[in-house]
Write a protein that holds these residues in place. Structure first.
Motif, mmCIF file in Angstrom:
data_model
loop_
_atom_site.group_PDB
_atom_site.id
_atom_site.type_symbol
_atom_site.label_atom_id
_atom_site.label_comp_id
_atom_site.label_asym_id
_atom_site.label_seq_id
_atom_site.Cartn_x
_atom_site.Cartn_y
_atom_site.Cartn_z
ATOM 1 N N ILE A 147 0.852 -1.192 0.000
ATOM 2 C CA ILE A 147 0.000 0.000 0.000
ATOM 3 C C ILE A 147 0.889 1.244 0.000
ATOM 4 C CG2 ILE A 147 -1.681 1.316 1.336
ATOM 5 C CD1 ILE A 147 -2.802 -1.309 2.343
ATOM 6 N N TRP A 148 0.661 2.143 -0.948
ATOM 7 C CA TRP A 148 1.438 3.382 -0.988
ATOM 8 C C TRP A 148 0.582 4.608 -0.691
ATOM 9 C CZ3 TRP A 148 1.024 7.579 -4.405
ATOM 10 C CH2 TRP A 148 0.132 7.432 -5.466
ATOM 11 N N GLN A 149 -0.729 4.416 -0.665
ATOM 12 C CA GLN A 149 -1.596 5.538 -0.324
ATOM 13 C C GLN A 149 -2.942 5.016 0.153
ATOM 14 O OE1 GLN A 149 -3.715 8.490 -3.140
ATOM 15 N NE2 GLN A 149 -1.764 9.498 -2.704
ATOM 16 N N LEU A 150 -3.463 5.632 1.213
ATOM 17 C CA LEU A 150 -4.793 5.306 1.733
ATOM 18 C C LEU A 150 -5.701 6.506 1.531
ATOM 19 C CD1 LEU A 150 -3.787 3.547 5.061
ATOM 20 C CD2 LEU A 150 -4.735 2.448 3.043
ATOM 21 N N SER A 151 -6.906 6.231 1.062
ATOM 22 C CA SER A 151 -7.842 7.308 0.768
ATOM 23 C C SER A 151 -8.161 8.099 2.034
ATOM 24 C CB SER A 151 -9.129 6.745 0.176
ATOM 25 O OG SER A 151 -10.096 7.761 0.032
ATOM 26 N N PRO A 152 -8.024 9.437 1.994
ATOM 27 C CA PRO A 152 -8.407 10.251 3.155
ATOM 28 C C PRO A 152 -9.910 10.513 3.214
ATOM 29 C CG PRO A 152 -7.538 11.662 1.440
ATOM 30 C CD PRO A 152 -7.435 10.253 0.911
ATOM 31 N N VAL A 153 -10.655 10.043 2.230
ATOM 32 C CA VAL A 153 -12.087 10.321 2.139
ATOM 33 C C VAL A 153 -12.849 9.005 2.070
ATOM 34 C CG1 VAL A 153 -13.904 11.425 0.787
ATOM 35 C CG2 VAL A 153 -11.655 12.511 0.957
ATOM 36 N N ILE A 154 -13.976 8.921 2.767
ATOM 37 C CA ILE A 154 -14.864 7.759 2.740
ATOM 38 C C ILE A 154 -16.117 8.139 1.957
ATOM 39 C CG2 ILE A 154 -16.240 6.150 4.103
ATOM 40 C CD1 ILE A 154 -13.259 5.732 4.393
ATOM 41 N N ASP A 155 -16.501 7.263 1.033
ATOM 42 C CA ASP A 155 -17.714 7.507 0.257
ATOM 43 C C ASP A 155 -18.927 7.443 1.190
ATOM 44 O OD1 ASP A 155 -20.001 7.299 -1.398
ATOM 45 O OD2 ASP A 155 -18.807 6.452 -3.022
ATOM 46 N N PRO A 156 -19.703 8.515 1.304
ATOM 47 C CA PRO A 156 -20.837 8.496 2.242
ATOM 48 C C PRO A 156 -21.942 7.538 1.835
ATOM 49 C CG PRO A 156 -20.863 10.502 0.919
ATOM 50 C CD PRO A 156 -19.582 9.807 0.612
ATOM 51 N N GLN A 157 -21.987 7.134 0.577
ATOM 52 C CA GLN A 157 -23.028 6.215 0.122
ATOM 53 C C GLN A 157 -22.669 4.765 0.418
ATOM 54 O OE1 GLN A 157 -25.887 7.418 -0.993
ATOM 55 N NE2 GLN A 157 -25.091 9.517 -0.809
ATOM 56 N N THR A 158 -21.452 4.362 0.066
ATOM 57 C CA THR A 158 -21.036 2.957 0.231
ATOM 58 C C THR A 158 -20.281 2.714 1.522
ATOM 59 O OG1 THR A 158 -18.958 3.337 -0.959
ATOM 60 C CG2 THR A 158 -20.886 2.728 -2.270
ATOM 61 N N ARG A 159 -19.857 3.798 2.212
ATOM 62 C CA ARG A 159 -19.046 3.680 3.416
ATOM 63 C C ARG A 159 -17.757 2.923 3.134
ATOM 64 N NH1 ARG A 159 -20.309 7.672 5.768
ATOM 65 N NH2 ARG A 159 -18.951 6.909 7.438
ATOM 66 N N GLN A 160 -17.185 3.145 1.981
ATOM 67 C CA GLN A 160 -15.935 2.504 1.588
ATOM 68 C C GLN A 160 -14.893 3.558 1.223
ATOM 69 O OE1 GLN A 160 -17.020 -0.156 -1.642
ATOM 70 N NE2 GLN A 160 -17.151 -1.883 -0.252
ATOM 71 N N GLY A 161 -13.638 3.153 1.343
ATOM 72 C CA GLY A 161 -12.517 3.972 0.914
ATOM 73 C C GLY A 161 -11.626 3.162 -0.008
ATOM 74 N N VAL A 162 -10.553 3.774 -0.481
ATOM 75 C CA VAL A 162 -9.680 3.131 -1.450
ATOM 76 C C VAL A 162 -8.277 3.014 -0.876
ATOM 77 C CG1 VAL A 162 -8.637 3.289 -3.743
ATOM 78 C CG2 VAL A 162 -11.023 3.954 -3.407
ATOM 79 N N ALA A 163 -7.727 1.811 -0.961
ATOM 80 C CA ALA A 163 -6.319 1.579 -0.651
ATOM 81 C C ALA A 163 -5.593 1.362 -1.974
ATOM 82 C CB ALA A 163 -6.155 0.364 0.256
ATOM 83 N N ARG A 164 -4.591 2.185 -2.254
ATOM 84 C CA ARG A 164 -3.863 2.107 -3.525
ATOM 85 C C ARG A 164 -2.621 1.249 -3.315
ATOM 86 N NH1 ARG A 164 -3.748 8.132 -6.030
ATOM 87 N NH2 ARG A 164 -3.172 6.910 -7.889
ATOM 88 N N ILE A 165 -2.587 0.111 -4.016
ATOM 89 C CA ILE A 165 -1.513 -0.872 -3.866
ATOM 90 C C ILE A 165 -0.572 -0.753 -5.059
ATOM 91 C CG2 ILE A 165 -0.977 -3.319 -3.650
ATOM 92 C CD1 ILE A 165 -3.808 -3.674 -2.495
ATOM 93 N N ALA A 166 0.666 -0.382 -4.806
ATOM 94 C CA ALA A 166 1.656 -0.197 -5.869
ATOM 95 C C ALA A 166 2.161 -1.544 -6.372
ATOM 96 C CB ALA A 166 2.827 0.636 -5.351
#
Length: 390
Positions: free
Chosen positions: A272-291
């Motif tokens: 993981i090189w970046q974790l999303s600082p924002v959570i989608d209010p609809q799905t309650r999910q975020g994004v982990a970016r894997i290099a």
């Protein structure tokens, strides 16, 4: 005489039983009574058993099952997720100059290019002629400047003899300086035109992999056309893994992960090189970016699954034979203190060759049915046989 004979006849017709007859009848009654007593005793013997005991119900065959007490042990906390593959740094490349008709396209999708390498060439005949005109104007300006310098030199010689005034020298000096300035202007204009010509070449801003091409020879392009090429900088890829908010909070940058593109059995290692600082209010999910590094099997836009190694937790570990599932979810059978089978709903974690980790539903002290759960039902009475946990 007649009367007597009639009486005798009637008496003979109704003779009383003799003594022998009566004895024979008594014997028959005794035999029948004895037979009835014997039959009654035999019935009592078969019905109530020897010794007068009542018969017992037939014994029930209680099944024996193997159970295990899993306990708790350190288990890798694997977080599973899915997402789309993408270029880690995607570079859209388009027209940066005035545009024109494309004469050559020099690369194809999948090609590697260096920084500054030409991707496509735009027709430039008009711009070249303009540059030639500017180059000629520089020659004219230089000739004027040389003439002005010569006149100034001659005037300086004449002023010493008194033929020319000091004011004439000043005017000729200004003329010379203006001529030199015109040379500089012409040179700048030529440089500008050459820069414009250079911008007619569509070049790669950095080294990378060509992902898409949206231009063909003969096409007229300009800045409004948008991206004509898309490049992955350095060929680096990434997986945009969508994770629930709870899982996202347990991860940090640098955590290793294993990525498997859909349709392949290939595993690629990344982190993981970046974790999303924002959570989608609809799905309650975020994004982990894997290099990920470059590989032909990693195609941007494709779908992939990932297993993120989120540290370790203490949890029960069961063999796969003990875990079952149905429409309600995963479950196991637990043998209670009364040796009856009880269904226990569970949530599973990592599944590996060593077993299935149970993250919810068991504390590790239960007697879990090891196998043959498919042949049992909740409430069944069993004889548990404990097997040591591995």
């Amino acid at each position: 005489m007649n009367i007597e004979s009639g009486i005798v006849a009637d008496t003979a017709e109704f003779d009383l039983p003799t003594e022998d007859t009566r004895r024979a009848r008594r014997r028959r009654r005794i035999i029948i009574a004895v037979g009835l007593v014997v039959v009654t005793l035999l019935l009592a013997y078969f019905l109530f058993g020897r010794g007068g005991q009542k018969p017992t119900a037939p014994a029930v065959n209680i099944p024996r099952v193997t159970v295990i007490v899993p306990g708790r042990q350190p288990v890798a906390n694997i977080i599973s997720a899915t997402g789309n593959l993408a270029a880690r740094r995607e570079m859209p490349v388009g027209v940066v100059g005035e545009g024109g008709m494309v004469t050559q396209v020099l690369v194809e999708p999948g090609d590697w290019v260096a920084a500054g390498q030409t991707l496509a060439v735009i027709e430039r005949s008009v711009q070249v002629q303009q540059a030639n005109s500017l180059a000629a104007s520089i020659s004219v300006a230089r000739a004027d400047a040389a003439l002005a310098q010569a006149e100034l030199d001659r005037a300086r010689q004449l002023v010493e003899r008194g033929f020319i005034s000091k004011a004439d020298i000043d005017r000729r000096t200004a003329t010379r300086d203006a001529a030199n300035a015109r040379v500089a202007v012409a040179q700048a204009q030529l440089g500008e035109q050459r820069a414009r010509i250079g911008r007619l070449d569509i070049r790669a801003p950095a080294a990378g992999l060509v992902l898409t091409r949206a231009v063909e020879p003969g096409q007229v392009v300009n800045p409004s056309n948008g991206a004509l090429f898309r490049l992955a900088k350095g060929g680096e890829m990434e997986l945009l893994a969508r994770l629930p908010e709870a899982d996202l909070t347990r991860l940090t940058v640098g955590v290793p992960a294993e990525v498997t593109p859909v349709g392949t059995s290939l595993n690629f290692h990344g982190q993981i090189w970046q974790l999303s600082p924002v959570i989608d209010p609809q799905t309650r999910q975020g994004v982990a970016r894997i290099a990920l590094g470059f590989d032909k099997a990693l195609r941007p836009g494709g779908f992939a699954a990932t297993r993120i190694m989120g540290g370790s937790v203490d949890a029960p570990l069961l063999p796969q034979s003990a875990v079952m599932g149905d429409a309600k979810g995963n479950y196991v059978y637990v043998v209670g203190t009364d040796d009856k089978v009880v269904r226990r709903d569970i949530s599973i974690g990592d599944v590996s060759d060593t077993g299935v980790s149970i993250v919810k539903g068991l504390n590790g002290s239960e007697r879990v049915v090891l196998s043959a759960g498919a042949f049992l039902n909740p409430g069944d009475k069993v004889v548990p046989e404990l097997q040591a946990a591995r």
